[in-house]
Motif scaffolding. Structure first.
Motif, mmCIF file in Angstrom:
data_model
loop_
_atom_site.group_PDB
_atom_site.id
_atom_site.type_symbol
_atom_site.label_atom_id
_atom_site.label_comp_id
_atom_site.label_asym_id
_atom_site.label_seq_id
_atom_site.Cartn_x
_atom_site.Cartn_y
_atom_site.Cartn_z
ATOM 1 N N GLN A 19 0.854 -1.181 0.000
ATOM 2 C CA GLN A 19 0.000 0.000 0.000
ATOM 3 C C GLN A 19 0.895 1.239 0.000
ATOM 4 N N CYS A 20 1.319 1.678 1.170
ATOM 5 C CA CYS A 20 2.221 2.840 1.204
ATOM 6 C C CYS A 20 3.646 2.432 0.856
ATOM 7 N N GLY A 21 3.986 1.149 1.021
ATOM 8 C CA GLY A 21 5.290 0.637 0.647
ATOM 9 C C GLY A 21 6.335 0.675 1.738
ATOM 10 N N PHE A 22 6.033 1.268 2.876
ATOM 11 C CA PHE A 22 7.040 1.418 3.916
ATOM 12 C C PHE A 22 7.498 0.073 4.475
ATOM 13 N N CYS A 23 6.574 -0.851 4.693
ATOM 14 C CA CYS A 23 6.929 -2.157 5.251
ATOM 15 C C CYS A 23 7.360 -3.146 4.181
ATOM 16 N N THR A 24 7.142 -2.827 2.919
ATOM 17 C CA THR A 24 7.328 -3.787 1.831
ATOM 18 C C THR A 24 8.726 -4.396 1.760
ATOM 19 N N PRO A 25 9.815 -3.630 1.863
ATOM 20 C CA PRO A 25 11.127 -4.277 1.791
ATOM 21 C C PRO A 25 11.311 -5.368 2.849
ATOM 22 N N GLY A 26 10.924 -5.080 4.078
ATOM 23 C CA GLY A 26 11.046 -6.078 5.147
ATOM 24 C C GLY A 26 10.125 -7.261 4.936
ATOM 25 N N MET A 27 8.912 -6.997 4.485
ATOM 26 C CA MET A 27 7.960 -8.086 4.205
ATOM 27 C C MET A 27 8.506 -8.998 3.107
ATOM 28 N N LEU A 28 9.053 -8.413 2.049
ATOM 29 C CA LEU A 28 9.599 -9.207 0.946
ATOM 30 C C LEU A 28 10.736 -10.103 1.418
ATOM 31 N N LEU A 29 11.634 -9.565 2.216
ATOM 32 C CA LEU A 29 12.778 -10.355 2.663
ATOM 33 C C LEU A 29 12.359 -11.456 3.622
ATOM 34 N N CYS A 30 11.402 -11.172 4.504
ATOM 35 C CA CYS A 30 10.894 -12.223 5.389
ATOM 36 C C CYS A 30 10.154 -13.286 4.589
ATOM 37 N N ALA A 31 9.382 -12.854 3.597
ATOM 38 C CA ALA A 31 8.669 -13.807 2.741
ATOM 39 C C ALA A 31 9.667 -14.682 1.986
ATOM 40 N N HIS A 32 10.703 -14.058 1.452
ATOM 41 C CA HIS A 32 11.745 -14.811 0.740
ATOM 42 C C HIS A 32 12.357 -15.869 1.659
ATOM 43 N N ALA A 33 12.747 -15.477 2.863
ATOM 44 C CA ALA A 33 13.381 -16.409 3.798
ATOM 45 C C ALA A 33 12.421 -17.532 4.190
ATOM 46 N N MET A 34 11.150 -17.198 4.428
ATOM 47 C CA MET A 34 10.208 -18.249 4.839
ATOM 48 C C MET A 34 9.928 -19.216 3.699
ATOM 49 N N LEU A 35 9.794 -18.717 2.480
ATOM 50 C CA LEU A 35 9.549 -19.596 1.334
ATOM 51 C C LEU A 35 10.769 -20.469 1.044
ATOM 52 N N ARG A 36 11.935 -19.898 1.144
ATOM 53 C CA ARG A 36 13.184 -20.628 0.907
ATOM 54 C C ARG A 36 13.387 -21.737 1.944
#
Length: 162
Positions: A103-120
């Motif tokens: 949405q605003c994008g502020f949390c997006t970088p952290g969300m992406l990296l956590c998502a990447h780590a959890m999926l990996r």
């Protein structure tokens, strides 16, 4: 250069980066203010909101509470490191875009990296509740997490990890 300065060498998103600066600098300040890597965001300054999340040697870390000197020699990945070599969005970033998970994008970088780590690192398919649990250290004030979980679930169903 002062007596308290240190030289820190990190591989940031695949690029070796060496800078000399104060030994008191957090990894977040080193990335943003010294190395001009601005996708990790300053949020709470206490390591609880997830806005500053980066991967240090593949593991999620709150860059605001880690000193740059502590991780000298490490590989650091920011959300920009998930992009394709030509700079276009990577597959996980595309899922976030398609599901309106930013949405605003502020949390997006952290969300992406956590998502990447959890999926990996997942041993198998995760339920929506398990995905939410894995995001516990990332605060979003805009989306209510539904779109974020949808994006991660979609990526998971397609075998996407980055």
């Amino acid at each position: 250069m002062s007596a308290t300065d240190v030289t820190v060498t990190l591989t940031v998103n695949g690029a070796p980066t060496t800078r000399t600066t104060g030994g008191h600098l957090s990894l977040l300040r080193w990335l943003r203010d010294v190395a001009d890597v601005t996708d990790p965001k300053y949020g709470c300054g206490e390591g609880v909101c997830g806005a500053c999340t980066v991967l240090v040697d593949g593991a999620p870390a709150s860059a605001c509470i880690v000193l740059a000197a502590q991780v000298d020699g490490a590989a650091v990945t920011t959300a920009a490191g998930l992009c394709e070599p030509n700079g276009s969005l990577g597959p996980l970033q595309e899922r976030f875009h398609e599901h309106h998970a930013a949405q605003c994008g502020f949390c997006t970088p952290g969300m992406l990296l956590c998502a990447h780590a959890m999926l990996r690192d997942a041993d198998g398919p995760m339920t929506r509740d398990e995905i939410r649990e894995q995001l516990h250290g990332n605060l979003c004030r805009c989306t209510g997490y539904t779109d974020i979980v949808d994006a991660i679930e979609d990526a998971q169903s397609q075998g996407i990890t980055r």
